[in-house]
Structure formats: C-alpha cells, structure tokens
Design an enzyme around this catalytic site. Sequence first.
Site, mmCIF file in Angstrom:
data_model
loop_
_atom_site.group_PDB
_atom_site.id
_atom_site.type_symbol
_atom_site.label_atom_id
_atom_site.label_comp_id
_atom_site.label_asym_id
_atom_site.label_seq_id
_atom_site.Cartn_x
_atom_site.Cartn_y
_atom_site.Cartn_z
ATOM 1 N N GLU A 163 0.873 -1.171 0.000
ATOM 2 C CA GLU A 163 0.000 0.000 0.000
ATOM 3 C C GLU A 163 0.909 1.219 0.000
ATOM 4 O O GLU A 163 1.478 1.575 1.033
ATOM 5 C CB GLU A 163 -0.930 -0.012 1.216
ATOM 6 N N CYS B 260 -1.970 9.258 2.664
ATOM 7 C CA CYS B 260 -1.542 8.666 1.388
ATOM 8 C C CYS B 260 -2.541 8.907 0.272
ATOM 9 O O CYS B 260 -2.163 8.916 -0.900
ATOM 10 C CB CYS B 260 -1.276 7.169 1.557
#
Length: 473
Positions: free
Chosen positions: A216, A250
Amino acid sequence: MQVSSPSFLEERFEAQRRAFAAESNPPLHVRMDRLNRLLALTENHESDFIRAIDADFGGRSAHETRIAELFVVRAGVRHARNHLKHWISPQRVATGLHFRPGYNRLLRQPLGVVGIVSPWNYPIQLSLGPALAALAAGNRVLLKPSELTPRFSELLDHLVSASFAPDELSVVNGGVDVGQAFTHLPFDHLFFTGSTRVGRQVAQAAAANLTPVTLELGGKSPAIFDASCDIAAAAASIAYGKFLNAGQTCIAPDYVLVPVGLADSVADQLKAAITRLYPTLISNPDYTAIISTRHRNRLLAIREEARDGGARIVEVNPAGERFDEGTRKFPPTLVIGAAASTRLMREEIFGPLLPIIEYDGLDKAIAMVNQGERPLALYWFGRSVANRDRVLNETVSGGVTINDCLWHLAQEAQPFGGVGPSGMGAYHGEWGFRTFSKEKPVFYQARLNGTRLFHPPYGKTFDLMLQLIKRIT
C-alpha cells in the site's frame, strides 16, 4: 521504547510458526475471540492512543485520531465479525455440465504467519487494519510499527502483550535495521504500507523467500474540477481532504486540475474553505503538526524551489501567526503555476502544500493524469455524467471518490489498494480476508462419472465424447 533485537524477532517468528502448525485452521469461535479482544483494545484505551499519537506528532488532532483511525478500525472489526461465518464457509462454485454429478467448492484457509509493516501517519489504522483482516483469516501476526511514532509503538506493544499471546499477535519495535531484518523473514504473507521507494526494497527482500506481498504505497493523487462543478462545494471537500492530518495522508489530493482561467477563483474558494476549518493554526488543536523537523524542512525546500521557479505561493494563515523553527506546524499553502520539473510536481507531497494547475479541455486533463505514475486515488468534481465516465474509463487509479474526498477508503464492501507504483493487492472487508487466505479449489468427484471414458486406450469412444463436450461447453 524497548527495541527488539534480531534474535528476539526470529524467536517470536518461530514461536508463531510452531503455534500455527499446532492449529493451522482455527475455528470460528477462536477467530471471533481474537477480533473481540482487538476491538476491546481500541475501545478501552482510546484516550491512551490519542495522547501517545499527539505526543509523537507534537500536536495531532484528537478528533482526527478518533474518526480516521479508531473509527475505521472498529468498523472493520465489526464488519468482519458480522460476515466471518460466511467467509470461512466453503464457497459454492459452479460446475460444468460435463463434470456433473461432481461438484466444486472453494476452501479458504489461513496462510500461516503474516508480517505487517506499518507507517507513522495513521499508526492505529494502518497497523490494526491489516492485522484484523489477518486474524479474521486465521493467521498469526507479527507487527512492526514505525520508529517515528515511538510513544504509540511502545503503547501498542504494551497493550497487545496484555491482550494476546505472543504466538497470536505480537509487536516488534526498532529502527531501520529491525525493519530490514523483519522484511527478510520468510513470512507466508508480507503487508507493507509506506513510500513507493521503500516499497520496492520490501518487494525485493520478500522475493528472496518467494513471500507474497501486499504493498500500500502512495503517489500523486489528482483532483479534477470539471467545468460543470460547483467550485465552492468542491473547494470545501478538497480543503477537508487535503488538510486532514496536515496533508500527511496517502490518499490526500496531491494536486488540483482546474479549467483554464479558473485557478485564481479556485484558490479564493479554497482559501475561504480552509479559513472556515482552521481560523487559527499554531495553537489550534484541530490542525495537526508535521511528524518531524526533517519532514517539515523537506516541505519548506520544495515550496521554495517552486517559488524560485516562478510559481505563486498563497499561504493561508488567517490569524497572521508567525511560523518558525519553534513549531512543527506548517501553514496550508496553495501553489499556482508550479513548473512540471519541480519536486512539488514530481514527488508525493505528503504535507499541506496544494498545487493548482490549469488545463485546457478534458482531453488535456486526462492526458496530464496519464502522463504520471498511476496514483493511489483520484477525485472528480462535477455534474456532467459524460465527463465523469470518461475520466473513470480513461484513467487508472487505486480508487476514486466522486464529488468528495477520501471516503472510498471507508467502504468495507469495497477493496482498497493501489495499482502499479501506488501499490499491489487490496484489503478491507472481504478483500482483506481473502488477501490473507489461500483460496483452495476442490473438486468432489461423484462415484458414478464418465471421466473414465477419456482414459486410454484412445479410440472412437474418446472421439465421440470429445465431440459431445465441445457442443455443450
């Protein structure tokens, strides 16, 4: 923070391997008990988590910790509990007519020992989110949190040790050397959240053991204002999505694409929206600080490079406060007209800097997105269904939210993950359970069946049966 030694790390890993070998497919009640203990850990120690993370950041909004971390983890645990009985049951799979009366089933089995490396920006969500999925799937879990949040990491170690046996779920702490040793262990699955640069190193370390990975990562997530959008409403969503956690997210919008001629109008709306959210900054507990002086200095450097390259800098500082080395807070900053060659436009920003770039026609906007690496998220604002669908169909990203920011991450019925440089694999909800499971296909042959008609010696019967199968498949 007590640092784990490489020998301790290997001992804990081997203990979990032995425990998994002794119970390689824990029943439903065991998995539910582990999820219940994990949920209780977050509910009984909410204030402890908030204080630890606030101290690590030097100012982290308690409300952001509650909504973006604890709420997300608790929702994930509750969703897993509600669906776990179905998830672990053998799944019915269609069987071709020519194989009947045999039948297919798909068995989901735990992989073994799962390693999780989590980052500092959302330390609860990005450590316990993958952990809950791995535990639901019946695995043992070793967790390596970030050394940049030492108070949180120490607290997590203490709380996990009090709630779980070391061979169920265990925390190992340490710096880069411990992290490197961690990723070189022969896990049955390795889950990493962090930068693309480090993600490449993790993938290389895992490859030596043929360990499957979920990465991720991040990247430059675009937000596109269509000509049909309500600029004020879109700006309000962007202001929240970008400056939550001071941009250290993110999936935060990394830059905004607006129709040509609208950069100033959009900047004005963004400035008004930011001012409503954060009328003060330095002493405002709602506005989060930058995690470290090094990260703050990086933001200063890329801002000044953009300014030197001709970009216009719009600092949003409603109370006119003085920002200096005495604070790690960084004011929300809009950057208009940054050159494509600047670090601001080439690197993931991960802070409260927001470039505004004009585009001339939807084709140009789509081309600008596609010229870069595939992002973790994409945001589109507007009323035009045709333009919306063009963007959805002609760009590739990890996930999308339409007419808002961030919320695709919170959908437990949808997968979350990147694509290409923004990551590989997915989790959340059933996708997390499946990530940490081996989905084993099983074909159950009936006592009376026709497969022997395909055995040697081959002849007319074989040819007739093959012709028949061709007609019905």
